[in-house]
Design an enzyme around this catalytic site. Structure first.
Site, PDB file in Angstrom:
ATOM      1  N   ASP A  46     126.375  12.837  71.735  1.00 40.85           N
ATOM      2  CA  ASP A  46     126.496  12.725  73.185  1.00 40.85           C
ATOM      3  C   ASP A  46     126.593  14.108  73.802  1.00 40.85           C
ATOM      4  O   ASP A  46     127.528  14.864  73.520  1.00 40.85           O
ATOM      5  CB  ASP A  46     127.748  11.911  73.533  1.00 40.85           C
ATOM      6  CG  ASP A  46     127.951  11.773  75.033  1.00 40.85           C
ATOM      7  OD1 ASP A  46     127.566  10.722  75.584  1.00 40.85           O
ATOM      8  OD2 ASP A  46     128.490  12.713  75.657  1.00 40.85           O
ATOM      9  N   TYR A  51     126.707  20.536  80.214  1.00 42.88           N
ATOM     10  CA  TYR A  51     127.390  21.171  79.089  1.00 42.88           C
ATOM     11  C   TYR A  51     126.702  22.457  78.659  1.00 42.88           C
ATOM     12  O   TYR A  51     127.309  23.286  77.976  1.00 42.88           O
ATOM     13  CB  TYR A  51     127.455  20.234  77.881  1.00 42.88           C
ATOM     14  CG  TYR A  51     128.199  18.939  78.077  1.00 42.88           C
ATOM     15  CD1 TYR A  51     128.967  18.676  79.207  1.00 42.88           C
ATOM     16  CD2 TYR A  51     128.136  17.946  77.101  1.00 42.88           C
ATOM     17  CE1 TYR A  51     129.626  17.479  79.373  1.00 42.88           C
ATOM     18  CE2 TYR A  51     128.803  16.748  77.250  1.00 42.88           C
ATOM     19  CZ  TYR A  51     129.534  16.508  78.392  1.00 42.88           C
ATOM     20  OH  TYR A  51     130.190  15.315  78.542  1.00 42.88           O
ATOM     21  N   LYS A  76     123.059  13.327  80.006  1.00 45.24           N
ATOM     22  CA  LYS A  76     123.504  12.892  81.323  1.00 45.24           C
ATOM     23  C   LYS A  76     122.935  13.780  82.422  1.00 45.24           C
ATOM     24  O   LYS A  76     122.753  14.991  82.234  1.00 45.24           O
ATOM     25  CB  LYS A  76     125.043  12.922  81.410  1.00 45.24           C
ATOM     26  CG  LYS A  76     125.754  12.233  80.266  1.00 45.24           C
ATOM     27  CD  LYS A  76     127.261  12.344  80.388  1.00 45.24           C
ATOM     28  CE  LYS A  76     127.943  12.034  79.074  1.00 45.24           C
ATOM     29  NZ  LYS A  76     127.831  13.134  78.095  1.00 45.24           N
ATOM     30  N   HIS A 109     126.003  11.168  85.520  1.00 47.02           N
ATOM     31  CA  HIS A 109     127.265  11.720  85.019  1.00 47.02           C
ATOM     32  C   HIS A 109     128.468  11.333  85.892  1.00 47.02           C
ATOM     33  O   HIS A 109     129.541  11.045  85.362  1.00 47.02           O
ATOM     34  CB  HIS A 109     127.140  13.240  84.917  1.00 47.02           C
ATOM     35  CG  HIS A 109     128.014  13.850  83.889  1.00 47.02           C
ATOM     36  ND1 HIS A 109     127.677  14.987  83.189  1.00 47.02           N
ATOM     37  CD2 HIS A 109     129.233  13.496  83.420  1.00 47.02           C
ATOM     38  CE1 HIS A 109     128.637  15.288  82.338  1.00 47.02           C
ATOM     39  NE2 HIS A 109     129.599  14.407  82.466  1.00 47.02           N
ATOM     40  N   LEU A 191     141.143  11.232  73.078  1.00 48.88           N
ATOM     41  CA  LEU A 191     142.444  11.702  72.594  1.00 48.88           C
ATOM     42  C   LEU A 191     143.251  12.361  73.707  1.00 48.88           C
ATOM     43  O   LEU A 191     144.266  13.015  73.445  1.00 48.88           O
ATOM     44  CB  LEU A 191     142.256  12.691  71.437  1.00 48.88           C
ATOM     45  CG  LEU A 191     141.518  12.133  70.216  1.00 48.88           C
ATOM     46  CD1 LEU A 191     141.214  13.258  69.220  1.00 48.88           C
ATOM     47  CD2 LEU A 191     142.322  11.031  69.556  1.00 48.88           C
ATOM     48  N   ILE A 229     133.646   8.657  71.448  1.00 53.03           N
ATOM     49  CA  ILE A 229     132.888   9.876  71.123  1.00 53.03           C
ATOM     50  C   ILE A 229     133.821  11.084  71.050  1.00 53.03           C
ATOM     51  O   ILE A 229     133.789  11.953  71.924  1.00 53.03           O
ATOM     52  CB  ILE A 229     131.742  10.113  72.130  1.00 53.03           C
ATOM     53  CG1 ILE A 229     132.235   9.949  73.583  1.00 53.03           C
ATOM     54  CG2 ILE A 229     130.569   9.191  71.859  1.00 53.03           C
ATOM     55  CD1 ILE A 229     131.229  10.431  74.618  1.00 53.03           C
ATOM     56  N   LYS A 231     135.209  14.750  70.147  1.00 50.34           N
ATOM     57  CA  LYS A 231     134.500  16.019  69.982  1.00 50.34           C
ATOM     58  C   LYS A 231     135.401  17.022  69.286  1.00 50.34           C
ATOM     59  O   LYS A 231     136.630  17.028  69.453  1.00 50.34           O
ATOM     60  CB  LYS A 231     134.014  16.562  71.331  1.00 50.34           C
ATOM     61  CG  LYS A 231     135.064  17.248  72.190  1.00 50.34           C
ATOM     62  CD  LYS A 231     135.045  18.751  72.002  1.00 50.34           C
ATOM     63  CE  LYS A 231     136.088  19.423  72.886  1.00 50.34           C
ATOM     64  NZ  LYS A 231     136.172  20.871  72.652  1.00 50.34           N
ATOM     65  N   SER A 232     134.789  17.879  68.493  1.00 50.30           N
ATOM     66  CA  SER A 232     135.484  19.004  67.893  1.00 50.30           C
ATOM     67  C   SER A 232     134.437  19.964  67.360  1.00 50.30           C
ATOM     68  O   SER A 232     133.352  19.539  66.965  1.00 50.30           O
ATOM     69  CB  SER A 232     136.399  18.562  66.755  1.00 50.30           C
ATOM     70  OG  SER A 232     137.034  19.691  66.169  1.00 50.30           O
ATOM     71  N   ARG A 237     138.256  18.779  61.331  1.00 51.44           N
ATOM     72  CA  ARG A 237     138.596  17.755  62.320  1.00 51.44           C
ATOM     73  C   ARG A 237     137.424  16.818  62.580  1.00 51.44           C
ATOM     74  O   ARG A 237     137.623  15.627  62.837  1.00 51.44           O
ATOM     75  CB  ARG A 237     139.050  18.435  63.621  1.00 51.44           C
ATOM     76  CG  ARG A 237     139.788  17.495  64.543  1.00 51.44           C
ATOM     77  CD  ARG A 237     140.725  18.245  65.449  1.00 51.44           C
ATOM     78  NE  ARG A 237     141.768  18.929  64.719  1.00 51.44           N
ATOM     79  CZ  ARG A 237     142.379  20.022  65.157  1.00 51.44           C
ATOM     80  NH1 ARG A 237     142.031  20.552  66.316  1.00 51.44           N
ATOM     81  NH2 ARG A 237     143.333  20.583  64.454  1.00 51.44           N
ATOM     82  N   ASN A 241     138.033  12.863  62.138  1.00 52.88           N
ATOM     83  CA  ASN A 241     137.783  11.905  63.217  1.00 52.88           C
ATOM     84  C   ASN A 241     136.804  10.808  62.817  1.00 52.88           C
ATOM     85  O   ASN A 241     136.711   9.784  63.507  1.00 52.88           O
ATOM     86  CB  ASN A 241     137.260  12.633  64.455  1.00 52.88           C
ATOM     87  CG  ASN A 241     138.306  13.486  65.134  1.00 52.88           C
ATOM     88  OD1 ASN A 241     139.505  13.353  64.868  1.00 52.88           O
ATOM     89  ND2 ASN A 241     137.867  14.380  66.008  1.00 52.88           N
TER      90      ASN A 241
END
Length: 274
Positions: A46, A51, A76, A109, A191, A229, A231-232, A237, A241
């Site tokens: 995603d 971004y 998006k 978005h 999270l 979704i 993210k890291s 991690r 996840n």
């Protein structure tokens, strides 16, 4: 490799219920992060125009050697590109950066209600769907009133609404609306940017299961029906996840986590953000 469960969207397209997000990952680091995710077993990626890392995602997809039909790619449309013609142009630019000729899911978005362009923008997404340039279309950060207007004024029900959602912001109203209209709920900031990981309730549940607090929260998402979704950019991690399928939260665990809802946003309010 662990098999990730899939959700069937309202147009019959399937999406992995666990994906990998790349929000706030620098483009130069994105390819490595996405490749690590793909090697771990993620198949849904995603991203978004704003971004600034669609090109990095594209490099990773090309370098992975994974067949395109095994991947699910979401991007998006940013707020400044809303409007029918502008949205079509922006979509072309996203495809170019990704190095693809089709995405699996394209989202508006934010509704940006002050600009009042999201209905015309949605009609552009309907055209992209009809032309086969995306396999599904949806929205992000839309409130029930924004969704209702799309239902009233356009022809296609969004397949997905991607919203901020975590135990501190459980979004019962939007989730109920989605269920009534066969719109999949996808959680961003699942999270709460780490803000909930010191919660005593979550830490106690994690201890009982021999899991981390993050794994408990992500498992909660899956068990209540969300697409999620995380993210890291940290390889350990990213793998942690993904490791969500060897345990299950009990009804008591879920009930205890339901008490954590306190309307806690980490991002903007969709009714005012422009």
């Amino acid at each position: 490799m662990t098999s990730v469960p899939h959700a069937v969207l309202n147009n019959g397209v399937t999406i992995p219920r666990l994906g990998f997000g790349v929000f706030q990952i620098d483009d130069a680091e994105t390819a490595d992060a996405v490749l690590t995710a793909l090697e771990t077993g993620y198949r849904s990626i995603d991203t978004a125009a704003v971004y600034g890392n669609e090109a990095g995602v594209g490099r990773a997809l090309a370098d992975s050697g994974i067949p395109r039909d095994e991947l699910f790619v979401t991007t998006k449309l940013w707020n400044d590109d809303q409007g029918y013609d502008a949205a079509l142009t922006a979509f072309d630019a996203s495809l170019d950066r990704l190095g693809l000729d089709q995405v699996d899911l394209y989202l508006i978005h934010w509704p940006t209600p002050g600009r009042d362009r999201y209905v015309d923008t949605w009609r552009a997404l309907e055209k992209l769907l009809a032309d086969g340039r995306t396999r599904a279309i949806g929205v992000s950060n839309f409130q029930p009133a924004h969704l209702q207007r799309l239902l009233d004024e356009t022809g296609i029900v969004p397949a997905v609404n991607q919203i901020e959602l975590h135990p501190g912001l459980q979004q019962a109203g939007p989730r109920d609306f989605h269920a009534q209209h066969d719109i999949a709920t996808e959680a961003w900031s699942p999270l709460a940017q780490g803000a909930l990981l010191q919660e005593e309730t979550i830490r106690e549940i994690a201890g009982r299961h021999g899991r981390t607090p993050a794994q408990v929260v992500l498992r909660w998402h899956l068990q209540i029906g969300n697409i999620v979704i995380p993210k890291s950019a940290t390889p350990a991690r990213i793998r942690e996840n993904f490791d969500l399928f060897g345990f299950e939260l009990s009804a008591d665990d879920l009930h205890a986590m339901s008490a954590l809802d306190r309307g806690m946003r980490t991002g903007p309010d969709p009714d005012t953000f422009d």
